[in-house]
Design a protein around this motif. Sequence first.
Motif, short mmCIF file in Angstrom:
data_model
loop_
_atom_site.label_atom_id
_atom_site.label_comp_id
_atom_site.label_asym_id
_atom_site.label_seq_id
_atom_site.Cartn_x
_atom_site.Cartn_y
_atom_site.Cartn_z
N ASP A 434 -40.80 50.63 24.31
CA ASP A 434 -40.86 51.34 25.64
C ASP A 434 -40.01 50.64 26.63
OD1 ASP A 434 -41.31 52.75 27.69
OD2 ASP A 434 -43.27 52.33 27.85
N GLY A 435 -38.56 50.69 26.34
CA GLY A 435 -37.72 49.98 27.30
C GLY A 435 -37.52 48.48 27.02
N PRO A 436 -36.62 47.83 27.89
CA PRO A 436 -36.41 46.40 27.69
C PRO A 436 -37.68 45.61 27.91
CG PRO A 436 -35.33 47.05 29.63
CD PRO A 436 -36.11 48.36 29.03
N PRO A 437 -37.79 44.40 27.33
CA PRO A 437 -38.77 43.25 27.61
C PRO A 437 -39.03 43.14 29.16
CG PRO A 437 -37.31 42.42 25.88
CD PRO A 437 -36.37 43.86 26.66
N VAL A 438 -40.16 42.98 29.53
CA VAL A 438 -40.46 42.74 30.82
C VAL A 438 -41.39 41.59 30.83
CG1 VAL A 438 -40.11 45.17 31.35
CG2 VAL A 438 -42.65 44.40 30.61
N TRP A 439 -41.80 41.11 32.14
CA TRP A 439 -42.88 40.20 32.30
C TRP A 439 -44.06 40.60 32.99
CZ3 TRP A 439 -41.91 34.95 31.39
CH2 TRP A 439 -40.82 34.41 31.14
N ILE A 440 -45.29 40.28 32.50
CA ILE A 440 -46.27 40.50 32.99
C ILE A 440 -47.28 39.42 33.24
CG2 ILE A 440 -46.46 43.21 31.80
CD1 ILE A 440 -48.08 42.08 29.64
N GLU A 441 -48.51 39.61 33.87
CA GLU A 441 -49.55 38.62 33.91
C GLU A 441 -50.15 38.36 32.73
OE1 GLU A 441 -51.98 38.88 37.54
OE2 GLU A 441 -50.76 40.75 37.95
N ARG A 442 -50.31 37.11 32.23
CA ARG A 442 -50.65 36.53 30.78
C ARG A 442 -52.07 37.24 30.60
NH1 ARG A 442 -48.98 33.12 27.22
NH2 ARG A 442 -47.27 32.41 28.96
N ASP A 443 -53.11 37.14 31.78
CA ASP A 443 -54.38 37.53 31.38
C ASP A 443 -54.76 39.02 31.22
OD1 ASP A 443 -53.97 38.31 34.05
OD2 ASP A 443 -55.63 36.70 34.80
N LYS A 444 -53.55 39.62 31.35
CA LYS A 444 -53.62 41.28 31.29
C LYS A 444 -52.81 41.57 29.89
CE LYS A 444 -53.87 42.30 36.05
NZ LYS A 444 -53.31 43.08 37.40
N ALA A 445 -52.28 40.59 29.16
CA ALA A 445 -51.31 40.94 28.11
C ALA A 445 -52.19 41.64 26.89
CB ALA A 445 -50.54 39.90 27.71
N ALA A 446 -53.43 41.29 27.00
CA ALA A 446 -54.31 41.52 25.61
C ALA A 446 -54.90 43.03 25.63
CB ALA A 446 -55.51 40.45 25.56
N ALA A 447 -54.98 43.68 26.79
CA ALA A 447 -55.28 44.94 27.22
C ALA A 447 -54.29 45.69 28.01
CB ALA A 447 -56.64 44.90 27.53
N PRO A 448 -53.18 46.07 27.68
CA PRO A 448 -52.48 46.77 28.43
C PRO A 448 -52.80 48.13 28.95
CG PRO A 448 -51.38 46.61 26.33
CD PRO A 448 -52.67 45.79 26.39
N VAL A 449 -52.59 48.51 30.02
CA VAL A 449 -53.06 49.88 30.46
C VAL A 449 -51.77 50.47 31.35
CG1 VAL A 449 -55.59 49.27 30.81
CG2 VAL A 449 -54.00 48.95 32.80
N ASN A 450 -51.93 51.96 31.26
CA ASN A 450 -50.90 52.53 31.98
C ASN A 450 -50.98 52.17 33.73
OD1 ASN A 450 -50.30 53.79 29.95
ND2 ASN A 450 -51.37 55.80 30.16
N GLY A 451 -49.82 52.00 34.09
CA GLY A 451 -49.53 51.66 35.38
C GLY A 451 -49.64 50.16 35.51
N MET A 452 -49.65 49.44 34.44
CA MET A 452 -49.75 47.98 34.74
C MET A 452 -48.36 47.49 35.42
SD MET A 452 -49.82 45.01 31.89
CE MET A 452 -51.32 45.43 31.24
N PRO A 453 -48.34 46.68 36.59
CA PRO A 453 -47.05 46.16 37.02
C PRO A 453 -46.53 45.20 36.07
CG PRO A 453 -49.08 45.15 38.25
CD PRO A 453 -49.77 46.14 37.16
N ALA A 454 -45.17 45.24 36.24
CA ALA A 454 -44.50 44.49 35.37
C ALA A 454 -43.01 43.95 36.21
CB ALA A 454 -43.71 44.97 34.12
#
Length: 919
Positions: A434-454
Amino acid sequence: MPAQTHPAPATSPSPEPPPGVPTQLTCAFPFRDADNKEIVDPQKFYDALSLTNDGFFPLGVNGFPHGGIHFGNGSAARLDQTRGVRCIADGEIVAHKIDDAHPHLQFTDGKWAAYSTGFVLVRHRLTMPPAPNNTSQQPADESHDIYSLYMHMADWTTYLAAPKVPRPYWWDVDAYSVLGKDRQHPAADGDAGGAAGAFVWTEPKAGKKKGQYSAGQQVGFLPEGCEVIIGEKRGPWGHIQTIAAGGMTSPTSGGEFGLDDSSLPWEASDARTAGGAAVTPKGDWGWLFLPGLQSVKEPKQVGHVVVPPAPIPVKAGTLLGQIGEYQDYERATPLPPASRRKLLHLEVFADDGFSAFLTKSRTRAAQLPADQKTLLVIDAGAKLVQNVAAADRKLGRDHPVYSTKPTDDSPSSGPWVKVQPRYSQTSSGLLVADGPPVWIERDKAAAPVNGMPAWSEFPLRLQDVADPASGFPLIHSRAQLDALDAKKQAIDEHNVRWWRVPFRTADGKSASGWVCSARHPGTRWENPWAWPGFEIVDATGINLTDAFKRNLLVTDTADWQEKKAFEPSAVAVNNSPLLLKLEQTVAGEKSGGNSGKVTAKAMQAAMRVPSLAQAMSHVILRYESEWGGDMSRWNAITPLMRNAKGNWLKELERIKKLQWWDEVKGKVAGFPGGATVLHIHPVALVANFATRRRIDIAKFLTLYKDAHSANFGWYESASSPKHNLPPLSGKSEENLKTLLEWIEFLYASKSEIFNIRYVAYMLATSRIESYDFHTQTFFGPFSELISYDKAERDYGSGPTALNPTRAIAHHNNTQGDGYKYRGRGLVQITWKANYENFTPIVGVNLADQPDEALSWKNAAVIMVEGMIRGIFTGKKLSDYINEFHADYVGARRIINGTERNIVFAEYAKKFETLLMECI
């Protein structure tokens, strides 16, 4: 052994071995924290020292220059002082004193105060790193001695009263303490037994079998806690040479003991002899059953200064003894005193030659490689990144997010992780990007959800530095930075480290921000030998009487008549280099309400602020030691003591008894003849040379030795049952220690991401690959014991070769190459191609000199770098091991496919368990 080759990465500089020329002082803080954990942040010590009543550096609570620091009742809340004082650096004990019992001082009003005159003096040799590319012998002026002093140590009576208190290993007499396994016989039937302790016996008799002895007859009794020196030993029996503490009594409770009931080697009374009771020969104490005793250490000499005939080597972290007593007038009691005030005075000093050494050391530091710079300096005026950049993406905007898999270049730790978002394709059910790689908060990586900031880019960026700026310089060791909480450390895709650190603004406000390890404006990395922030300040011009008068003024304890008269003295002291330096440090600290006055209260407040504490601790104070010099400077204060003159005269007696300098000078080579020396803050010294050492090697060796034979054991093959081994040999233990030191040096002390599981798999690999079964020696580099003919069959390309095509592919294309490039080192590298690949890594042409792979230096580099960088097979440790998971079975592919992978995995898990207890 490696079964295939992989192109080697770029050349790496060949490191210097741990046992070689010292390029860094090995240090340890004098205490662990209250939970008995190692401390790496010096601020924890400054905070603890701010809780003490006195002993501040470099100006004492009495206003006098003070060359040491005090640990006592106040600091005990933050530090584990119950386990004794540890040596702060590798060195050698050159003098010591242990009081038989603490001396007592009686003041004029009848109150008593106990104090310790005991001390340990350790000499440390500082040797700066040699000049780059210089192979000649290092000049003498590139080394210099400093001394650490541990003053007011516990007396001998303290140890006797508490036999379970740890004693220093370097005490030179092996003694035994009596346990309570026996009990005196009751005086009459039905009575309870007497004291607990150990029976004393007549000479044991030899049994029928060699080495067996039977008990004699009971002749006496030693109560629990008595200490003895044992001479001759026969099996489990020991002959009493001396009773060092306590006294002997009758084996029967209340019974008669010897002539006149004296606690001496006795002559039996006529009544006892006539009764047929057993006795020992005249002057003979008798024998003890050794399993009823506990081995302890005793000092050979007490009550006076001892200069050992040969200095006693000690390592950083070695127990030097327990803290002793030091009671001032406020804690004195009307009766002979009990323990009320534990106090350690700790200081470090050097002679005046240290000034020139410091200058040359800084010049040398500028010549050294950048990778040896372990201190991050944040200059005054530097700006940090205050806030994380705003997220510029939201995941799942066009498709529901089903997974966020970390990318290959994502760091394995830190608040953010670089991921590839994926969604399920409706038509095929496959997960697609879904597009190029992005950075997200580590503690949210296990359960990604729609609308997650990146974030499209790493959330911390140098262009986002902002006010407020740091108002004071601040120095952090790499060890200190890496010990920060995980949420205060981050790593970007370029492997640049970021740390969130506190700082102080110019107007005295607290703030914090992110600083990065590369190209951050207003910051730089320094070598410890540059001694960043340290400054020599000469306080010899401060007259002690003037300092006393000034202190009366600034503490508002001078009477109205004295204030005018004392003003010139205060001005003189305030204009001294020391007070001007301290005024700059504490002037902006308003929390004590001192408006910039240098008082004890202001200094206490400053110690709680990292930048201010650091500034004070980096003063190198030139001043006369209180443990030597003429008493006239102290006597000059007497007229100012008013109604306290009587007690002050008593204090003068104490000061004189505490002076030991003249008893050491002339007896210890190189010891300063004069008492005017340069004082270095002990905490600042340790912090400057702090390494990122992670593993308690001594503890690990102890744990592993217990587990080696049965728990680890040995498998002859992947399918054979495990069987027990003989105890770990001395040579194998030495090898394991050296191997761990190399792993620390090459990996743990330098790696961006330290993972204990890497170490576990390295040890598992070495335990199997470098086992020399002919000598039953583990963990050491050795050459494969294989005949020339077999080597040519297995690895050659000639007429007898089993697989010449494979051999030629690995560059073994000449007759004899099979034997020449047989297995060597810690991982048994084979094939000429592997020797060629590691040539630029170790800096030696291994293809021409394959036996060079057997040196510890090269063997360790080959193993560590090869496994981390994937040089053996293209597979590397990070392919199988991260902070969340360890595929020890699959990790065998780093070296040699799947051969014995289950066995390697079992050992790695066992090593991981042991290592977790040692970090």
